[in-house]
Design an enzyme around this catalytic site. Sequence first.
Site, PDB file in Angstrom:
ATOM      1  CB  THR A  25      -5.340 103.294   1.833  1.00 38.35           C
ATOM      2  OG1 THR A  25      -5.544 103.667   3.195  1.00 38.35           O
ATOM      3  CG2 THR A  25      -5.043 101.818   1.773  1.00 38.35           C
ATOM      4  CD  GLU A  61      -6.555  98.713   0.419  1.00 37.30           C
ATOM      5  OE1 GLU A  61      -6.435  99.125  -0.746  1.00 37.30           O
ATOM      6  OE2 GLU A  61      -7.161  99.343   1.304  1.00 37.30           O
ATOM      7  CE  LYS A  71     -29.817  99.865  -0.757  1.00 38.50           C
ATOM      8  NZ  LYS A  71     -29.583  99.211   0.496  1.00 38.50           N
TER       9      LYS A  71
HETATM   10  P1  AMP Z   1      -6.543 103.031  -4.689  1.00 39.33           P
HETATM   11  O1  AMP Z   1      -6.235 102.028  -3.656  1.00 39.33           O
HETATM   12  O2  AMP Z   1      -6.370 104.439  -4.205  1.00 39.33           O
HETATM   13  O3  AMP Z   1      -5.817 102.763  -5.959  1.00 39.33           O
HETATM   14  O4  AMP Z   1      -8.098 102.909  -5.010  1.00 39.33           O
HETATM   15  C1  AMP Z   1      -8.678 101.693  -5.384  1.00 39.33           C
HETATM   16  C2  AMP Z   1     -10.084 101.942  -5.853  1.00 39.33           C
HETATM   17  O5  AMP Z   1     -10.098 102.690  -7.063  1.00 39.33           O
HETATM   18  C3  AMP Z   1     -10.843 100.681  -6.201  1.00 39.33           C
HETATM   19  O6  AMP Z   1     -11.349 100.022  -5.067  1.00 39.33           O
HETATM   20  C4  AMP Z   1     -11.938 101.223  -7.106  1.00 39.33           C
HETATM   21  O7  AMP Z   1     -12.990 101.795  -6.368  1.00 39.33           O
HETATM   22  C5  AMP Z   1     -11.225 102.332  -7.844  1.00 39.33           C
HETATM   23  N1  AMP Z   1     -10.798 101.833  -9.158  1.00 39.33           N
HETATM   24  C6  AMP Z   1      -9.582 101.427  -9.537  1.00 39.33           C
HETATM   25  N2  AMP Z   1      -9.572 101.074 -10.831  1.00 39.33           N
HETATM   26  C7  AMP Z   1     -10.826 101.247 -11.295  1.00 39.33           C
HETATM   27  C8  AMP Z   1     -11.487 101.041 -12.559  1.00 39.33           C
HETATM   28  N3  AMP Z   1     -10.831 100.617 -13.619  1.00 39.33           N
HETATM   29  N4  AMP Z   1     -12.811 101.306 -12.622  1.00 39.33           N
HETATM   30  C9  AMP Z   1     -13.496 101.752 -11.559  1.00 39.33           C
HETATM   31  N5  AMP Z   1     -12.934 101.975 -10.351  1.00 39.33           N
HETATM   32  C10 AMP Z   1     -11.624 101.722 -10.222  1.00 39.33           C
END
Ligand code: AMP
Length: 550
Positions: free
Chosen positions: A189, A334, A447
């Site tokens: 990650t 994940e 917030k």
């Molecule tokens: P990663 O594991 O680096 O791909 O990051 C995952 C995170 O990216 C998710 O938990 C979201 O916070 C964000 N994310 C992925 N796709 C979207 C989307 N379509 N809209 C908003 N946030 C997204």
Amino acid sequence: MLGQMMQLPLLISSLIVHAERHHGDQLVVSRRVEGDIHRISYREVAARARRVANAMTTLGVQPGQRAATLAWNTHRHMELYYGVSGSGRVLHTVNPRLHPDQIVYIADHAEDQVMFFDMSFWPLIQAVAGRTKTVKHWVAMTSREFMPPAEQAAKVPGLLCYEELLAQSSDRYAWPVFDENTASSLCYTSGTTGNPKGVLYSHRSTVLHTMAAALPDCLGCSASDAILPVVPMFHVNSWGIVYLAPMTGAKLVLPGPGLDGKSLYELFESEGVTISAGVPTVWQGLLAHVEANGLKFSTMRKSAIGGSACPPAMIRKFRDAYGVHVIHAWGMTEMSPIGTAAAFKAQHHGLDDEGKLAVMSTQGRAVYGVDMKIVGEDGAELPWDGAASGDLLVRGPWIIDTYFKGEGGNPLVKDAEGNGWFPTGDVAKITPAGYMVITDRSKDVIKSGGEWIGSIDLENIAMAHPAVAMAACIAAPHPKWDERPLLVVVKKPGAEVTREELLAFYEGKIAKWWTPDDVVFTDAIPLGATGKMQKNKLREQFKAHRLPTA
Ligand code: AMP
């Protein structure tokens, strides 16, 4: 009583075996780091993947051990996807945009035995090669004439040439059959807080995820398509596309290092690309190029956008100006990564353009295999009424159970029946029709007086302003309300807009108290290794900003 059907484990090798037998002539086209456009068939990819599998034995990589890559999307990277995982080793795709210290950390943590790299990352390899503990071989993914000069090469012991390694390895190899729960690949990650954590996928989770990703309401890919993953193969297995194309028999077009608008557009047109997938920031570059040069897409019909929120203005532009349908999707490392996709249901086809845009702008509904729910602070499930928002939890066969080596303990939350759910760290609401809308990352929530303000909504509105190239909304400290929204804006080149005009732009679009308290203009918004806005850095940068309302 047991069913009486064949027991064939779901293995990644079965995908390339299928492509070789049933779509053997179909092409994989790559823009390579050497600068050429390279064409190879699935039949040849399969043969070269078998050479990789034999090379793993030659290099002394045991089943279960990790072989790493630092590479762009090309056929060579694809051969490693199949040769490494298919032979029972674990493919560890490393994000080259990480800091060298982080790369050393994860290579050591993964106990990588060999590192395959594109020559574009040679400076990075020189910076990390002497520092990792377990890597014995550094394999440059190129042919002899493009290898580094001798005096530089001497500084990286164990340096090998990929094309020579393959030439020395036989293409005769029988893919082993083993338990489908065997580990296949490893992704870390992004680790915005603390060290990156490893997500260890299995053959079973990967094949099931690939089947779901190919469904019509997800990426919807077929043997008649040409699919181009802009999303890198080092970012959650390019959202499964390098598995999905051989599964469906689609032509696979790999953009290599050419992720700028001009290079991508050329490849879309010359290869007749019909489907593509990537993060919003990349599409911004592509759209800017297309717009500036008065171009059109002649074959592109669908683009999957995710990784961070896709602004509705971008979905609209693709649809109205270029006839390209956007599938907004959401997922995480994940989750292999796909969780939801914003495809219509039958009831939506009668909607007008605005109504359709509203559906397409959500993060979408659950793809079969993924279940989701939102919960309040007490852990109780919240209604799907499109208004209540809470922490988003997910479960399914391609969702993480525990991180690699048990890092961070057990991440799952148990429900009353004892089922484990993975807390995504996202805050969302869900409509009665089952469409999920992310309002924030829980860390990024603003917030104000105890009430949440969704920063993504505020960013989407700003992004619809013609003068705005990029916008981020962050919490700024406020003596009365604790936090209030501060809008950080990058203007389009040559465009002008004032603070007052931007604030006026919010009128009538949101509840008045959601309107940002201030606007600051900046040259660039920091992006992380996977193209996401780094709001933690922005908060740090503007922590001394005094709101005029304070
Ligand atoms: P990663 O594991 O680096 O791909 O990051 C995952 C995170 O990216 C998710 O938990 C979201 O916070 C964000 N994310 C992925 N796709 C979207 C989307 N379509 N809209 C908003 N946030 C997204």
